[in-house]
Motif scaffolding. Structure first.
Motif, short mmCIF file in Angstrom:
data_model
loop_
_atom_site.label_atom_id
_atom_site.label_comp_id
_atom_site.label_asym_id
_atom_site.label_seq_id
_atom_site.Cartn_x
_atom_site.Cartn_y
_atom_site.Cartn_z
N LEU A 83 45.05 -22.18 -76.93
CA LEU A 83 45.68 -22.15 -78.15
C LEU A 83 45.63 -23.50 -78.85
O LEU A 83 45.20 -24.46 -78.09
CB LEU A 83 47.11 -21.92 -77.93
CG LEU A 83 47.45 -20.57 -77.17
CD1 LEU A 83 48.97 -20.48 -76.73
CD2 LEU A 83 47.09 -19.57 -78.14
N PHE A 84 46.07 -23.81 -80.13
CA PHE A 84 45.70 -24.99 -80.85
C PHE A 84 47.04 -25.28 -81.64
O PHE A 84 47.92 -24.49 -82.34
CB PHE A 84 44.76 -24.76 -81.85
CG PHE A 84 43.49 -24.52 -81.25
CD1 PHE A 84 42.59 -25.53 -81.12
CD2 PHE A 84 43.00 -23.19 -80.87
CE1 PHE A 84 41.30 -25.09 -80.51
CE2 PHE A 84 41.93 -22.94 -80.14
CZ PHE A 84 40.99 -24.14 -79.97
N ASN A 85 47.24 -26.66 -81.43
CA ASN A 85 48.47 -27.15 -82.02
C ASN A 85 48.35 -28.16 -83.08
O ASN A 85 47.36 -28.95 -83.06
CB ASN A 85 49.78 -27.35 -81.14
CG ASN A 85 49.57 -28.30 -80.15
OD1 ASN A 85 48.68 -29.05 -80.31
ND2 ASN A 85 50.42 -28.27 -78.95
N ARG A 86 49.46 -28.61 -83.91
CA ARG A 86 49.11 -29.68 -84.84
C ARG A 86 50.50 -30.27 -85.01
O ARG A 86 51.44 -29.63 -85.16
CB ARG A 86 48.86 -29.15 -86.16
CG ARG A 86 48.50 -29.97 -87.53
CD ARG A 86 48.21 -29.13 -88.66
NE ARG A 86 47.63 -29.90 -89.59
CZ ARG A 86 48.62 -30.66 -90.32
NH1 ARG A 86 49.62 -30.72 -90.33
NH2 ARG A 86 47.85 -31.35 -91.46
N ALA A 117 46.62 -27.47 -69.43
CA ALA A 117 45.79 -28.15 -69.97
C ALA A 117 45.98 -28.49 -71.26
O ALA A 117 46.45 -27.88 -71.94
CB ALA A 117 44.32 -27.48 -69.78
N THR A 118 45.64 -29.89 -71.83
CA THR A 118 45.62 -30.50 -73.00
C THR A 118 44.20 -31.01 -73.59
O THR A 118 43.97 -31.97 -72.81
CB THR A 118 47.00 -31.35 -73.40
OG1 THR A 118 48.07 -30.82 -73.13
CG2 THR A 118 46.68 -32.07 -74.78
N PHE A 173 45.62 -26.50 -76.31
CA PHE A 173 46.35 -26.29 -74.76
C PHE A 173 46.23 -24.98 -74.12
O PHE A 173 46.05 -23.94 -74.94
CB PHE A 173 47.78 -26.65 -75.09
CG PHE A 173 48.65 -26.01 -75.94
CD1 PHE A 173 48.52 -25.93 -77.49
CD2 PHE A 173 49.37 -25.00 -75.44
CE1 PHE A 173 48.94 -25.07 -78.34
CE2 PHE A 173 50.07 -24.07 -76.28
CZ PHE A 173 49.87 -24.12 -77.60
N PHE A 174 46.33 -24.91 -73.04
CA PHE A 174 46.09 -23.58 -72.34
C PHE A 174 46.61 -23.89 -70.81
O PHE A 174 46.91 -24.98 -70.33
CB PHE A 174 44.57 -23.06 -72.57
CG PHE A 174 43.71 -23.98 -71.89
CD1 PHE A 174 43.29 -24.96 -72.87
CD2 PHE A 174 43.04 -23.93 -70.67
CE1 PHE A 174 42.12 -25.84 -72.39
CE2 PHE A 174 41.99 -24.70 -70.33
CZ PHE A 174 41.79 -25.58 -71.09
#
Ligand code: NI
Length: 226
Positions: A83-86, A117-118, A173-174
């Protein structure tokens, strides 16, 4: 144990990812937070089934398959699609613990989150704050890595993201379900594997290498679920 893995993505892959994320359809991260986390989570995320997230996630999963340090340290059984974050404008994510079991979007399956994980995507000089702070046996540790580098930390850790006070912090992240669910057993295997690798490099024909490799595999056989 925290494990930093350098260069999971190449500079080209990072550039491609950042470019694709520029036009992404970001959503409020609170939608996907649990009951307690909703109060402390303030960021943006790509929805689980966003096609850009799927495409970029594939690049990461392919890179991980070729990464020997990831394989040896995580002993992965299942990896949740990234997944992706901001984070920008003083956004942060206060102390929380990740849910122990997560559904795999678009499937009836779930994974146990043994490892988090990042994967850092933004150049660390381009933003202030945004450290991932993880509580482990040695206390709090603040982590901010180069673009393309990744940190693995036990899913059992309380962690937070510090406020981003300048610029934009983008990350993937996952979670990983490991063949070896117990953190200390997994760490022992990684340490033994690393010691065998370095002995094999220094003394390639050392008589004990086969026995040591046998011990590694017999421990893994005792402890692994597949
Ligand atoms: Ni978290």
């Amino acid at each position: 144990m925290l494990i930093s893995i350098k260069g999971v993505l190449t500079a080209e892959e990072v550039a491609h990812t950042l470019n694709a994320l520029k036009n992404a359809d970001w959503a409020d991260g609170r939608h996907s937070a649990g009951y307690l986390s909703q109060n402390v989570k303030n960021n943006q995320q790509l929805p689980d089934e966003d096609p850009i997230a799927s495409e970029l996630g594939e690049v990461i999963l392919n890179a991980l398959q070729k990464n020997a340090v990831f394989t040896a340290s995580a002993l992965p059984l299942k990896v949740l699609p990234p997944l992706f974050n901001r984070y920008s404008d003083n956004q942060s994510y206060g102390g929380h613990i990740d849910g122990a079991v997560r559904p795999i979007a678009g499937s009836p399956h779930r994974i146990r989150t043994d490892l988090s994980a990042t994967l850092f995507l933004s150049d660390p000089d381009s933003y202030d704050g945004g450290e991932l702070v993880v509580n482990d046996a040695f206390g709090e540790r603040a982590i901010k890595l180069s673009a393309g580098d990744m940190v693995l930390y036990p899913g059992t850790s309380i962690h937070r993201i510090e406020s981003v006070t300048r610029g934009v912090r983008l990350a993937a992240f996952f979670w990983i379900q490991s063949m070896v669910r117990d953190n200390s057993q997994r760490e022992t295997l990684f340490q033994l594997d690393s010691a065998i690798q370095s002995l094999a490099a220094d003394v390639p024909k050392h008589a004990s290498l086969v026995e040591l490799a046998g011990i590694y595999h017999n421990l893994l056989r005792s402890w692994a679920d597949t």
